[in-house]
Write a protein that holds these residues in place. Structure first.
Motif, PDB file in Angstrom:
ATOM      1  N   ARG A  30       0.825  -1.215   0.000  1.00  0.00           N
ATOM      2  CA  ARG A  30       0.000   0.000   0.000  1.00  0.00           C
ATOM      3  C   ARG A  30       0.858   1.264   0.000  1.00  0.00           C
ATOM      4  O   ARG A  30       0.488   2.270  -0.588  1.00  0.00           O
ATOM      5  N   ALA A  31       2.013   1.231   0.633  1.00  0.00           N
ATOM      6  CA  ALA A  31       2.890   2.406   0.708  1.00  0.00           C
ATOM      7  C   ALA A  31       3.497   2.758  -0.656  1.00  0.00           C
ATOM      8  O   ALA A  31       3.877   3.902  -0.886  1.00  0.00           O
ATOM      9  N   GLU A  32       3.590   1.779  -1.536  1.00  0.00           N
ATOM     10  CA  GLU A  32       4.073   2.021  -2.904  1.00  0.00           C
ATOM     11  C   GLU A  32       2.848   2.404  -3.738  1.00  0.00           C
ATOM     12  O   GLU A  32       2.133   1.539  -4.243  1.00  0.00           O
ATOM     13  N   HIS A  33       2.615   3.698  -3.873  1.00  0.00           N
ATOM     14  CA  HIS A  33       1.351   4.169  -4.457  1.00  0.00           C
ATOM     15  C   HIS A  33       1.103   3.651  -5.865  1.00  0.00           C
ATOM     16  O   HIS A  33      -0.020   3.260  -6.183  1.00  0.00           O
ATOM     17  N   GLU A  34       2.129   3.648  -6.711  1.00  0.00           N
ATOM     18  CA  GLU A  34       1.908   3.146  -8.071  1.00  0.00           C
ATOM     19  C   GLU A  34       1.502   1.678  -8.039  1.00  0.00           C
ATOM     20  O   GLU A  34       0.567   1.261  -8.717  1.00  0.00           O
ATOM     21  N   VAL A  35       2.202   0.895  -7.239  1.00  0.00           N
ATOM     22  CA  VAL A  35       1.891  -0.532  -7.136  1.00  0.00           C
ATOM     23  C   VAL A  35       0.471  -0.704  -6.629  1.00  0.00           C
ATOM     24  O   VAL A  35      -0.322  -1.468  -7.204  1.00  0.00           O
ATOM     25  N   HIS A  36       0.133   0.001  -5.570  1.00  0.00           N
ATOM     26  CA  HIS A  36      -1.192  -0.142  -4.971  1.00  0.00           C
ATOM     27  C   HIS A  36      -2.301   0.199  -5.971  1.00  0.00           C
ATOM     28  O   HIS A  36      -3.223  -0.593  -6.172  1.00  0.00           O
ATOM     29  N   HIS A  37      -2.210   1.352  -6.598  1.00  0.00           N
ATOM     30  CA  HIS A  37      -3.301   1.800  -7.472  1.00  0.00           C
ATOM     31  C   HIS A  37      -3.381   1.006  -8.770  1.00  0.00           C
ATOM     32  O   HIS A  37      -4.477   0.621  -9.199  1.00  0.00           O
ATOM     33  N   VAL A  38      -2.243   0.749  -9.394  1.00  0.00           N
ATOM     34  CA  VAL A  38      -2.272   0.002 -10.658  1.00  0.00           C
ATOM     35  C   VAL A  38      -2.703  -1.439 -10.405  1.00  0.00           C
ATOM     36  O   VAL A  38      -3.529  -1.983 -11.161  1.00  0.00           O
ATOM     37  N   ALA A  39      -2.188  -2.073  -9.358  1.00  0.00           N
ATOM     38  CA  ALA A  39      -2.579  -3.457  -9.064  1.00  0.00           C
ATOM     39  C   ALA A  39      -4.079  -3.550  -8.786  1.00  0.00           C
ATOM     40  O   ALA A  39      -4.734  -4.509  -9.211  1.00  0.00           O
ATOM     41  N   THR A  40      -4.629  -2.545  -8.119  1.00  0.00           N
ATOM     42  CA  THR A  40      -6.068  -2.524  -7.859  1.00  0.00           C
ATOM     43  C   THR A  40      -6.847  -2.439  -9.165  1.00  0.00           C
ATOM     44  O   THR A  40      -7.836  -3.161  -9.366  1.00  0.00           O
ATOM     45  N   ASP A  41      -6.418  -1.578 -10.067  1.00  0.00           N
ATOM     46  CA  ASP A  41      -7.082  -1.455 -11.372  1.00  0.00           C
ATOM     47  C   ASP A  41      -6.960  -2.743 -12.185  1.00  0.00           C
ATOM     48  O   ASP A  41      -7.933  -3.186 -12.820  1.00  0.00           O
TER      49      ASP A  41
END
Length: 160
Positions: A30-41
């Motif tokens: 979650r702290a890695e914003h790109e990872v969190h948001h792209v993985a969610t999408d």
């Protein structure tokens, strides 16, 4: 059960698995914003693939609804996670997670190719349309995981 049904089951299981893994990676990093948001999408794409596969299978008299049973996945093999990196090395954990995502997406990509080829040979337009609409998203999942592995590997592996 025929070959197309085996591939539909494998894809259903694989996309369900990938959606869960993408969601878990999004939360774990979650702290890695790109990872969190792209993985969610990207997880939402796999959830959509699961729904479309279920709908298509239903028209063929095959019930794929509910959580997939790994033993009925036919062609699909799952991997063990007993070799997880130490939690003290978040970079290694992220790399391991990205590798697992990449391998899962690669497996799904191969099944999409098989489904498209079988659909084309059997002149099954609905299946060909399904593969043609879903496979590009799977390829995008592959490119994303691959690009992050390329970016993160040098620093992470050289800092140990």
């Amino acid at each position: 059960m025929n070959g197309i049904e085996l591939v539909l089951r494998a894809l259903h299981h694989g996309e369900h698995h990938l959606a869960g893994e993408l969601s878990a990676v999004a939360e774990r990093h979650r702290a890695e914003h790109e990872v969190h948001h792209v993985a969610t999408d990207l997880a939402a794409w796999s959830h959509e693939h699961v729904r479309l596969l279920s709908d298509t299978a239903r028209t063929r008299g095959l019930d794929l609804d509910g959580a997939p049973d790994p033993s009925s996945a036919g062609l699909l093999m799952t991997r063990s996670r007993t070799d997880a990196p130490d939690a003290k090395e978040p970079g290694l954990l992220l790399l391991r997670d990205l590798c697992e995502l990449h391998l899962a997406a690669t497996r799904n990509s191969l099944y999409w190719v098989m489904l498209a080829q079988a659909a084309q040979a059997g002149k099954e337009g609905e299946l060909l349309e399904l593969a043609s609409s879903c496979h590009p998203r799977t390829l995008r999942q592959l490119r994303w995981s691959n690009s992050l592995i390329k970016v993160l590997s040098p620093q992470t592996l050289n800092s140990l």
